[in-house]
Scaffold this active site. Structure first.
Site, short mmCIF file in Angstrom:
data_model
loop_
_atom_site.label_atom_id
_atom_site.label_comp_id
_atom_site.label_asym_id
_atom_site.label_seq_id
_atom_site.Cartn_x
_atom_site.Cartn_y
_atom_site.Cartn_z
N ASP A 84 -20.38 -21.55 -7.22
CA ASP A 84 -20.00 -20.17 -6.87
C ASP A 84 -20.77 -19.63 -5.67
O ASP A 84 -21.03 -18.43 -5.55
CB ASP A 84 -20.19 -19.21 -8.07
CG ASP A 84 -19.54 -19.77 -9.32
OD1 ASP A 84 -18.38 -20.21 -9.22
OD2 ASP A 84 -20.20 -19.81 -10.38
N GLY A 140 -19.31 -11.05 3.77
CA GLY A 140 -18.12 -10.42 3.19
C GLY A 140 -17.05 -11.49 3.03
O GLY A 140 -17.17 -12.57 3.58
N GLN A 187 -18.59 -27.22 -7.66
CA GLN A 187 -19.80 -26.88 -8.42
C GLN A 187 -21.00 -26.85 -7.45
O GLN A 187 -20.81 -26.57 -6.28
CB GLN A 187 -20.05 -27.86 -9.58
CG GLN A 187 -19.03 -27.74 -10.72
CD GLN A 187 -17.74 -28.47 -10.44
OE1 GLN A 187 -17.74 -29.63 -10.05
NE2 GLN A 187 -16.62 -27.81 -10.64
N THR A 191 -16.53 -25.04 -19.06
CA THR A 191 -15.36 -24.23 -18.69
C THR A 191 -14.19 -24.50 -19.64
O THR A 191 -13.11 -23.94 -19.46
CB THR A 191 -14.92 -24.55 -17.25
OG1 THR A 191 -14.62 -25.95 -17.18
CG2 THR A 191 -16.00 -24.20 -16.24
N LYS A 250 -18.11 -21.51 -1.35
CA LYS A 250 -17.62 -22.69 -0.59
C LYS A 250 -16.17 -22.51 -0.12
O LYS A 250 -15.82 -22.92 0.96
CB LYS A 250 -17.70 -23.96 -1.47
CG LYS A 250 -19.12 -24.34 -1.84
CD LYS A 250 -19.13 -25.56 -2.74
CE LYS A 250 -18.69 -25.30 -4.15
NZ LYS A 250 -19.56 -24.46 -4.99
N GLY A 265 -13.44 -22.96 -9.06
CA GLY A 265 -12.54 -21.84 -8.78
C GLY A 265 -12.92 -21.21 -7.47
O GLY A 265 -14.08 -20.89 -7.24
N HIS A 266 -11.96 -21.09 -6.57
CA HIS A 266 -12.22 -20.46 -5.28
C HIS A 266 -11.32 -19.25 -5.11
O HIS A 266 -10.13 -19.34 -5.37
CB HIS A 266 -11.89 -21.41 -4.13
CG HIS A 266 -12.79 -22.59 -4.07
ND1 HIS A 266 -12.38 -23.79 -3.56
CD2 HIS A 266 -14.07 -22.75 -4.44
CE1 HIS A 266 -13.39 -24.65 -3.63
NE2 HIS A 266 -14.43 -24.03 -4.17
P1 IMP Z 1 -17.85 -28.29 -17.24
O1 IMP Z 1 -17.89 -28.69 -15.81
O2 IMP Z 1 -16.64 -27.48 -17.59
O3 IMP Z 1 -18.08 -29.44 -18.16
O4 IMP Z 1 -19.08 -27.28 -17.49
C1 IMP Z 1 -20.44 -27.69 -17.41
C2 IMP Z 1 -21.31 -26.60 -16.80
O5 IMP Z 1 -20.98 -26.44 -15.42
C3 IMP Z 1 -21.12 -25.21 -17.42
O6 IMP Z 1 -22.36 -24.53 -17.37
C4 IMP Z 1 -20.15 -24.52 -16.49
O7 IMP Z 1 -20.25 -23.13 -16.52
C5 IMP Z 1 -20.62 -25.09 -15.15
N1 IMP Z 1 -19.57 -25.12 -14.12
C6 IMP Z 1 -18.57 -26.02 -14.02
N2 IMP Z 1 -17.83 -25.77 -12.93
C7 IMP Z 1 -18.38 -24.70 -12.33
C8 IMP Z 1 -18.08 -23.99 -11.12
O8 IMP Z 1 -17.16 -24.30 -10.37
N3 IMP Z 1 -18.91 -22.94 -10.82
C9 IMP Z 1 -19.96 -22.61 -11.61
N4 IMP Z 1 -20.29 -23.25 -12.72
C10 IMP Z 1 -19.51 -24.29 -13.08
#
Ligand code: IMP
Length: 417
Positions: free
Chosen positions: A12, A408, A218, A126, A15, A39-40
């Site tokens: 987050d 921004g 991530q 997630t 990117k 998620g973007h």
């Molecule tokens: P998973 O990738 O769904 O298995 O989640 C594992 C950990 O990574 C959790 O703490 C999620 O909240 C975190 N996580 C996975 N994808 C993202 C992302 O795109 N942004 C922020 N945290 C993420």
């Protein structure tokens, strides 16, 4: 030169916006790991684009590629691609035939995995089935995109998978794997996307000597090996995974991206976390709500100790700072510069028990005075003096230049030095 945009915190970092911004000068934009756990949100000329799997280079009409290191949920991809077709003229997307799929039972298993962990041990995933899908890849059970050509191959693989997982699904009152339905769904998915599926050799040949931008998903601190295990995602998020995840043996420069503060969704250590109203203020002003899960993100001060580690494990060449504007009106802004006087070389960032046991005090933070509203975004020199001091301090600490300053969500709120 090719470039990679890599998140240096817990995801987050912004990117999506930066990939959209930079992609103008590239021919191909590539995702190499993760899935729709990313998620973007990208805002261009007032239009908001929400993307999970498809790189944000798509907005500028760039060719986008999902490499073999990605895990792909067919239902999700079908929907996201459907949205893209509605909003962008003739989008060009290719999928590596070697991609492993996320199927319904992966999502059920993700839920079960979380269910059996005690409160504070829950990862807070997630729930998109990411971990179980990578488990199947490593366990040599994945259904790959290239399998979808043959009903028999899908059936044969599903029969083995069913034997393996049905007892677990059943014991948690989850529905068992429905082979016929899964085959039907996969075959109809294949019919609708088969034109997009290519072998790795195609993309290598087609984009030889072209400019490639790699989009990390991530962040480095969620990397399966380098991050705070087990509170990590299930892929290697760091830049060294690019060559494997994209199957492209190319050189690239790494742009490390970080927010002017820190956020984390899900559980796991967060040494500079704020538990007071300053943390709440940052969350509200920065709209720190997960794009995928809609969970409130935990907020804290910028953590230079872990940032230095992330720069090292990604071999970062240059930096991009985002969202310093969120801190504009705070009377005091802090950054974490040590963990109980320890330097980053002395910290084991992959041991979450050690990280959780830290308790930082005032000596671990450097304080900066408010910089107020930022009125002139035309160039770096015109930024408020206190913001420039903040940026210089970070550069000196990390010994890496900050070349991009994003203040921004819009493209024109970006300063390049
Ligand atoms: P998973 O990738 O769904 O298995 O989640 C594992 C950990 O990574 C959790 O703490 C999620 O909240 C975190 N996580 C996975 N994808 C993202 C992302 O795109 N942004 C922020 N945290 C993420």
């Amino acid at each position: 030169m090719n470039k990679a945009v890599i998140g240096l915190q817990w995801g987050d970092e912004g990117k999506g916006k930066i990939v959209d911004y930079l992609s103008e000068e590239f021919d191909l934009v590539v995702r190499y790991q993760g899935g729709n756990n990313a998620g973007h949100t990208v805002i261009v000329d007032g239009t908001t684009y929400k993307l999970n799997l498809i790189p944000s280079g798509i907005i500028r009409g760039k060719v986008c590629y999902l490499g073999q290191g990605v895990v792909l949920d067919p239902i999700h991809f079908y929907n996201e691609y459907g949205q893209i077709i509605k909003t962008i003229e003739s989008p060009k997307i290719f999928l590596s035939s070697n991609i492993s799929l996320i199927l319904e039972y992966h999502k059920q298993l993700d839920k079960i995995n979380e269910l059996i962990l005690k409160n504070e041990k829950k990862i807070g995933t997630t729930s998109k089935g990411i971990g179980p899908a990578y488990q199947d890849k490593v366990g040599r059970k994945s259904i790959k995109l290239y399998d979808l050509k043959s009903k028999n191959i899908i059936e044969e693989k599903l029969e083995t998978i069913k034997k393996f997982y049905d007892p677990i699904l059943e014991s948690f009152d989850e529905s068992k794997i429905n082979i016929d339905k899964t085959i039907q769904d996969l075959l109809s998915f294949y019919e609708s996307v088969k034109e997009l599926i290519v072998d790795n050799s195609f993309i290598k040949k087609e984009f030889k000597n072209k400019k490639i931008l790699f989009e990390g998903a991530q962040g480095a601190l969620l990397d399966l090996d380098h991050g705070s295990y087990p509170f990590v995602t299930s892929s290697n998020t760091v830049s060294s995974n690019i060559v494997i995840g994209s199957a492209m043996q190319v050189d690239y420069k790494t742009v490390g991206i970080f927010k002017a503060y820190a956020t984390r969704v899900g559980n796991g250590p967060f040494p500079s976390e704020l538990f007071d109203n300053v943390g709440d203020y940052i969350a509200e002003k920065g709209v720190e709500i997960g794009t995928v899960t809609k969970r409130k993100r935990r907020c804290g001060w910028l953590d230079l100790v872990s940032l230095k580690y992330s720069c090292e494990i990604n071999r970062v060449d240059e930096l991009c700072i985002t969202k310093a504007d969120v801190l504009n009106n705070l009377s005091e802004i802090k950054v974490c510069k040590s963990y109980n006087s320890k330097k980053y070389e002395e910290v084991n960032f992959s041991d979450s028990v050690i990280l959780e046991s830290l308790s930082l005090d005032d000596n671990d933070f450097e304080s900066f005075s408010s910089w107020g509203e930022i009125k002139d975004l035309s160039n770096f020199e015109n930024l408020p003096e206190n913001l420039k001091k903040f940026i210089s301090y970070i550069e000196e600490y990390l010994s890496i230049p900050i070349k991009i300053i994003s203040l921004g969500p819009e493209r024109n709120q970006t300063i390049i030095r």
